[in-house]
Structures are given as structure tokens and as C-alpha cells.
Design a protein around this motif. Structure first.
Motif, PDB file in Angstrom:
ATOM      1  N   LEU A 142       0.868  -1.169   0.000  1.00  0.00           N
ATOM      2  CA  LEU A 142       0.000   0.000   0.000  1.00  0.00           C
ATOM      3  C   LEU A 142       0.907   1.221   0.000  1.00  0.00           C
ATOM      4  O   LEU A 142       1.775   1.357   0.862  1.00  0.00           O
ATOM      5  CB  LEU A 142      -0.903   0.034   1.237  1.00  0.00           C
ATOM      6  CG  LEU A 142      -1.958  -1.059   1.370  1.00  0.00           C
ATOM      7  CD1 LEU A 142      -2.813  -0.805   2.610  1.00  0.00           C
ATOM      8  CD2 LEU A 142      -2.835  -1.122   0.136  1.00  0.00           C
ATOM      9  N   GLU A 172     -11.208   8.409   3.719  1.00  0.00           N
ATOM     10  CA  GLU A 172     -10.610   8.683   5.031  1.00  0.00           C
ATOM     11  C   GLU A 172     -11.602   9.326   5.991  1.00  0.00           C
ATOM     12  O   GLU A 172     -11.392   9.294   7.216  1.00  0.00           O
ATOM     13  CB  GLU A 172      -9.399   9.597   4.862  1.00  0.00           C
ATOM     14  CG  GLU A 172      -8.226   8.937   4.146  1.00  0.00           C
ATOM     15  CD  GLU A 172      -7.077   9.902   3.920  1.00  0.00           C
ATOM     16  OE1 GLU A 172      -5.956   9.577   4.340  1.00  0.00           O
ATOM     17  OE2 GLU A 172      -7.307  10.981   3.322  1.00  0.00           O
ATOM     18  N   LEU A 209      -8.942  -0.827   4.182  1.00  0.00           N
ATOM     19  CA  LEU A 209      -7.503  -0.901   3.989  1.00  0.00           C
ATOM     20  C   LEU A 209      -7.000  -2.335   4.107  1.00  0.00           C
ATOM     21  O   LEU A 209      -6.114  -2.764   3.350  1.00  0.00           O
ATOM     22  CB  LEU A 209      -6.786  -0.009   5.010  1.00  0.00           C
ATOM     23  CG  LEU A 209      -6.963   1.498   4.842  1.00  0.00           C
ATOM     24  CD1 LEU A 209      -6.283   2.238   5.992  1.00  0.00           C
ATOM     25  CD2 LEU A 209      -6.419   1.980   3.502  1.00  0.00           C
ATOM     26  N   LYS A 249      -5.162  -4.275   1.093  1.00  0.00           N
ATOM     27  CA  LYS A 249      -3.856  -4.889   1.316  1.00  0.00           C
ATOM     28  C   LYS A 249      -3.897  -6.368   0.948  1.00  0.00           C
ATOM     29  O   LYS A 249      -2.980  -6.897   0.300  1.00  0.00           O
ATOM     30  CB  LYS A 249      -3.462  -4.709   2.775  1.00  0.00           C
ATOM     31  CG  LYS A 249      -2.158  -5.371   3.168  1.00  0.00           C
ATOM     32  CD  LYS A 249      -0.974  -4.653   2.589  1.00  0.00           C
ATOM     33  CE  LYS A 249       0.322  -5.228   3.104  1.00  0.00           C
ATOM     34  NZ  LYS A 249       1.500  -4.533   2.552  1.00  0.00           N
ATOM     35  N   THR A 259      -4.212   6.115   7.518  1.00  0.00           N
ATOM     36  CA  THR A 259      -3.693   5.838   6.177  1.00  0.00           C
ATOM     37  C   THR A 259      -2.177   5.733   6.194  1.00  0.00           C
ATOM     38  O   THR A 259      -1.591   4.792   5.648  1.00  0.00           O
ATOM     39  CB  THR A 259      -4.107   6.955   5.204  1.00  0.00           C
ATOM     40  OG1 THR A 259      -5.522   7.143   5.254  1.00  0.00           O
ATOM     41  CG2 THR A 259      -3.702   6.610   3.781  1.00  0.00           C
ATOM     42  N   ARG A 267      -0.862   2.578   8.025  1.00  0.00           N
ATOM     43  CA  ARG A 267      -1.091   1.305   7.318  1.00  0.00           C
ATOM     44  C   ARG A 267      -0.218   1.189   6.083  1.00  0.00           C
ATOM     45  O   ARG A 267       0.046   0.080   5.599  1.00  0.00           O
ATOM     46  CB  ARG A 267      -2.569   1.193   6.920  1.00  0.00           C
ATOM     47  CG  ARG A 267      -3.002  -0.195   6.486  1.00  0.00           C
ATOM     48  CD  ARG A 267      -2.968  -1.147   7.662  1.00  0.00           C
ATOM     49  NE  ARG A 267      -3.459  -2.479   7.290  1.00  0.00           N
ATOM     50  CZ  ARG A 267      -2.670  -3.471   6.851  1.00  0.00           C
ATOM     51  NH1 ARG A 267      -1.371  -3.248   6.710  1.00  0.00           N
ATOM     52  NH2 ARG A 267      -3.169  -4.640   6.555  1.00  0.00           N
TER      53      ARG A 267
END
Length: 214
Positions: free
Chosen positions: A32, A118, A129, A133, A160, A163
Motif C-alpha cells: 500500500l 478517510e 484498507l 492490502k 492511512t 497502514r
């Protein structure tokens, strides 16, 4: 295009001179990636270059596909080189598989911008997320989330960034001699990030897909 590095991990070319070399061949598959940039910087051109280098699903949460394709054509990128789709933020959060299915191994996913996502609830966004991923790891792909700087700071921006496996921060300087842009690799989980910012020239049109690096 993607290639294997010494650790047998796929690398996806970014289309930016100097960045691929600094990262050991490009963005590692399964990552990511977050691109943070001023909203007036023209950072979308970096996304276009990345998309043109790889089989790409370009998820536009703000602009219609025709507008994105027009912007790509304006910088002489090949017509139809990128699969651009207008996506609704709620739809992407609720059913990411519906928007990510059908991608081949070694593909790229671009989410431009990620701001709407977000602003969702923390659990909902965290789940998205995790799904993104998982998709990247399963298909040996990479996802780039475009995160323009906002005032006040976007609600889940810290999540964000936490991660992300790789963070790219675009800086723009303006003085009496003109403007200059630099990419800073703030985080790179596959080794040491480059010690120095990487200059990029977003003002010129590339003559090839070698990108906007200087």
C-alpha cells in the motif's frame, strides 16, 4: 512493467526517473503506497505515469473518467492506456471486491483522491484498507492512494499513513527563480529509504514513459 528483484518480489515501475532506482527497481508488489501532496501541485501526473507503466485500475472518486482521460492526453500519455472508473466512496468502502475484481497479477490500483474514504468511520475504513492490502498481496499488485493535504487535517489520515508500506511526499518550492518539486520517501518497509529527496519536473511533457524525474 513489473520485474523481479533479488528477493523474488515483483517490482512495479513508477514512471518517475530516479524513484525506481532509489527503491531498488520500483514499488514492491503487495504494498500500500500513499502519495501526500499539496492540492495545487499537479501530483496527479505522477499517478498517470504510474498507471501508464502498468496494467492499472484507476478509481476516481471525484472526477469523471472522461476528465481524467483528457488530463492524461494533455501530457501525451497513450489514449486508453489506463482503465479509469468513476467510483462512489461508499460503494468502494462497502464492496471493494466489486471494484478490484478482474485485475491480473502485477497490476496497479490507484485511488484518486482517498480523502472521501478517510472521512468514513474508523472501523469501516480500517476494514477497507485490510481488504485492499489483502488484494494486493494475493495478486502481487500495488495500490497507490492519493492523499492531498487538507486544512484541517483529514480525519483518518494518520491511519492511512500508519497502514502504508511506502509513503511518498511531494514538496513544491517557489522562489524568484521558478518552482521546483521533490519527492521524499518518508517510509519504506523493504529497506532504508533514500537519504535525499528525488527531484521531479511536473512542468514538462515526457517524450517517453520514462517519467517526470530530472
Amino acid at each position: 512493467m513489473s520485474e523481479r528483484d533479488g528477493g523474488d518480489r515483483e517490482r512495479l515501475a513508477t514512471g518517475v526517473d530516479g524513484l525506481d532506482e532509489a527503491l531498488g527497481g520500483g514499488l514492491p508488489a503487495g504494498d500500500l503506497v500513499v502519495l501526500v501532496a499539496p492540492p495545487t501541485s499537479g501530483a496527479e501526473r505522477l499517478l498517470y505515469a504510474f498507471g501508464a507503466e502498468n496494467p492499472t485500475r484507476y478509481c476516481s472518486t471525484l472526477r469523471p473518467p472522461a476528465e481524467v482521460h483528457g488530463a492524461m492526453a494533455a501530457v501525451d500519455l497513450p489514449e486508453g492506456a489506463v482503465d479509469v472508473r468513476r467510483v462512489d466512496g461508499d460503494g468502494l468502502l462497502d464492496d471493494p471486491a466489486d471494484h478490484l475484481s478482474g485485475l491480473d497479477a502485477g497490476s496497479a490500483v490507484v485511488i484518486d483522491p482517498a480523502t472521501e474514504l478517510e472521512r468514513a468511520g474508523e472501523d469501516r475504513y480500517r476494514s477497507f484498507l485490510d481488504d485492499l492490502k489483502r488484494h494486493c498481496r494475493t495478486t502481487e499488485s500495488a495500490a497507490v492512494l492519493h492523499c492531498p493535504r487538507t486544512t484541517p487535517r483529514t480525519l483518518r489520515r494518520d491511519l492511512t499513513l500508519a497502514r502504508a508500506d511506502t509513503t511518498l511526499v511531494l514538496h513544491r518550492e517557489v522562489d524568484s527563480e521558478g518552482s521546483r518539486s521533490y519527492l521524499d520517501v518518508g517510509k519504506f518497509r523493504h529497506g532504508l529509504p533514500p537519504a535525499e529527496p528525488i527531484p521531479v519536473d511536473l512542468r514538462r511533457r515526457p517524450t517517453t514513459l520514462d517519467g517526470w524525474g530530472v
